[in-house]
Enzyme design. Sequence first.
Site, PDB file in Angstrom:
ATOM      1  N   SER A 191      -6.843  -2.663   2.862  1.00 56.52           N
ATOM      2  CA  SER A 191      -7.329  -2.129   1.588  1.00 56.52           C
ATOM      3  C   SER A 191      -7.708  -3.203   0.580  1.00 56.52           C
ATOM      4  O   SER A 191      -7.508  -3.068  -0.614  1.00 56.52           O
ATOM      5  CB  SER A 191      -6.276  -1.189   0.962  1.00 56.52           C
ATOM      6  OG  SER A 191      -6.114  -0.043   1.750  1.00 56.52           O
ATOM      7  N   SER A 209     -11.687   9.216  -0.918  1.00 56.07           N
ATOM      8  CA  SER A 209     -11.846   8.486   0.346  1.00 56.07           C
ATOM      9  C   SER A 209     -13.009   9.023   1.162  1.00 56.07           C
ATOM     10  O   SER A 209     -13.308  10.221   1.151  1.00 56.07           O
ATOM     11  CB  SER A 209     -10.558   8.566   1.174  1.00 56.07           C
ATOM     12  OG  SER A 209      -9.500   7.908   0.516  1.00 56.07           O
ATOM     13  N   GLU A 250     -15.245  -4.461   9.495  1.00 51.18           N
ATOM     14  CA  GLU A 250     -13.862  -4.225   9.905  1.00 51.18           C
ATOM     15  C   GLU A 250     -13.695  -2.836  10.492  1.00 51.18           C
ATOM     16  O   GLU A 250     -14.522  -1.950  10.295  1.00 51.18           O
ATOM     17  CB  GLU A 250     -12.892  -4.430   8.735  1.00 51.18           C
ATOM     18  CG  GLU A 250     -13.076  -3.485   7.578  1.00 51.18           C
ATOM     19  CD  GLU A 250     -12.062  -3.750   6.467  1.00 51.18           C
ATOM     20  OE1 GLU A 250     -11.042  -4.410   6.736  1.00 51.18           O
ATOM     21  OE2 GLU A 250     -12.286  -3.282   5.340  1.00 51.18           O
ATOM     22  N   GLU A 273     -22.958  -1.834   1.756  1.00 51.63           N
ATOM     23  CA  GLU A 273     -21.708  -1.572   2.470  1.00 51.63           C
ATOM     24  C   GLU A 273     -21.749  -0.159   3.048  1.00 51.63           C
ATOM     25  O   GLU A 273     -21.782   0.826   2.311  1.00 51.63           O
ATOM     26  CB  GLU A 273     -20.506  -1.743   1.543  1.00 51.63           C
ATOM     27  CG  GLU A 273     -20.370  -3.154   1.004  1.00 51.63           C
ATOM     28  CD  GLU A 273     -19.074  -3.362   0.235  1.00 51.63           C
ATOM     29  OE1 GLU A 273     -18.025  -2.860   0.689  1.00 51.63           O
ATOM     30  OE2 GLU A 273     -19.113  -4.020  -0.810  1.00 51.63           O
ATOM     31  N   GLU A 286     -14.836 -16.244   4.808  1.00 53.30           N
ATOM     32  CA  GLU A 286     -16.091 -15.630   5.238  1.00 53.30           C
ATOM     33  C   GLU A 286     -17.236 -15.975   4.297  1.00 53.30           C
ATOM     34  O   GLU A 286     -17.034 -16.109   3.085  1.00 53.30           O
ATOM     35  CB  GLU A 286     -15.958 -14.103   5.264  1.00 53.30           C
ATOM     36  CG  GLU A 286     -15.319 -13.540   6.496  1.00 53.30           C
ATOM     37  CD  GLU A 286     -15.386 -12.025   6.487  1.00 53.30           C
ATOM     38  OE1 GLU A 286     -15.645 -11.450   7.536  1.00 53.30           O
ATOM     39  OE2 GLU A 286     -15.175 -11.411   5.424  1.00 53.30           O
ATOM     40  N   GLU A 316       0.816  -1.210   0.000  1.00 52.55           N
ATOM     41  CA  GLU A 316       0.000   0.000   0.000  1.00 52.55           C
ATOM     42  C   GLU A 316       0.856   1.269   0.000  1.00 52.55           C
ATOM     43  O   GLU A 316       0.404   2.343   0.398  1.00 52.55           O
ATOM     44  CB  GLU A 316      -0.946  -0.020   1.200  1.00 52.55           C
ATOM     45  CG  GLU A 316      -1.913  -1.201   1.181  1.00 52.55           C
ATOM     46  CD  GLU A 316      -2.820  -1.238   2.392  1.00 52.55           C
ATOM     47  OE1 GLU A 316      -3.694  -0.355   2.490  1.00 52.55           O
ATOM     48  OE2 GLU A 316      -2.673  -2.138   3.229  1.00 52.55           O
TER      49      GLU A 316
END
EC number: 6.3.2.4
Length: 337
Positions: A173, A311, A300, A210, A203, A21
Site C-alpha cells: 500500500s 478501492s 506490481e 497508472e 526504480e 496496514e
Amino acid sequence: MSDKAQQDIHVLLICGGGGSEHDVSLRTADFIQGELAGAPGIRLTRVTMDDSGRFLDSNGQVQELRSDKLLYSATGSAQPVDYVVPSIHGYPGETGDLQSQLEILGLPYFGCGPEASKICFNKITTKLWLTALGIDNTPYQFLCTNTAEESAKARDALAKWGTLFVKASNQGSSVGCYRVSDEEELEKALQEAFTLSSYVLVEKCLKVRELEVAAYTYEGELVVTPPGEVCAPEDTFYSYEEKYAEGSRAQTHVVAQGLSEAQLGWIAEASKRAFVGLQLKDLSRIDFFLTDEGEIYLNEVNTFPGMTSISMFPKMLQNQGHDFCAYLSALIRSAVR
C-alpha cells in the site's frame, strides 16, 4: 446449537494484524462482512489480530484457533471453523505467513497461497519472477545492505534517471515508498526505507498512466477485467494516504479510456501470464504503467487488494457484471464441499 447453525458453513474472518496496514485491513473486513451478511447458509465470526498475534473478538476477549480446527473462546466453549478469510494487508496476511499456518491446519481459505503471497509481497522477487515470465517491468536497481557501496548504486541511478522511487522491498500500500530527485532526499529515503526492510528497491521514475486490472476466479474460470485507471494529482504519487483517505484527491476510473486494442490485448495477456505463472489463487489486482512513449510495464501484483469504499478491485468486479457476495460465496462453498 440449532440444526440450522450446524448446517451453516462457519467462516472465520481475520482482520487487523498489528502492522502498518492494520486500520485499512479493518475497513476491508467491514466490506467483506457486509457482503457476506446476506449470504444464505454462511455464518461468520470476525476476530481482530493484535500486534502479538492474538485473535480478539468484538469484546476484546481472546479467541484461539487450534489444530483441531475449533475456535475456542475465553470461556472454553468451541465451534468448528470451515473456511477462513484472512483480511489482513501487509504482515502476516499478504506475506504468506498466515496462509502457511492455515495450510498446516488443513483449513481452506480465501486468496493466494503462501509462496505466491511471499513472492508478490517482496518487490524484488516480484521483478525477478516477472522477468522470468517475459513480462516487462520498470528499470531498477536493488540494494541488499545499507552500506556506502550499495548507496553508490542508488546515486548512480539518480544521476542516470533524474528522479527515483525508493521503496522498501516488503511493504504494501505504498508504505515505505519515497519519490526523490536530489542526493539529500535520496539519502533520507534510503535510511527510512532500510528501517522498514532489509532490502531496498530503487526504480526509475516515469511519467505514466497508472492502470489496474482485477484478475480473479469466477465459476472456475480466470476473469481479467479491462484496466481501470488511477489519476493521482500531478504534485504527488499514489501514496498510502491517497489510496485510503476519505479526502483523497486521486480520481479513479473503473474503465480506462483511449487504449488501443493492442495495448488492451497485451495487458490482458500479461495479467493472465502473471496469474498462472505465479500460481495465484482466487483474486489479485495487477497494476501496470503506461508511458507517454506507449511502453507498458507491469508494476506490481497485489495478492489481497484493498476493498474499502474507494478501492478498485470490487468496483472492477462489479463492472464486469459479477456480484461480490455471489463470487465469494461460491468460492467458499466450492472449497468446503
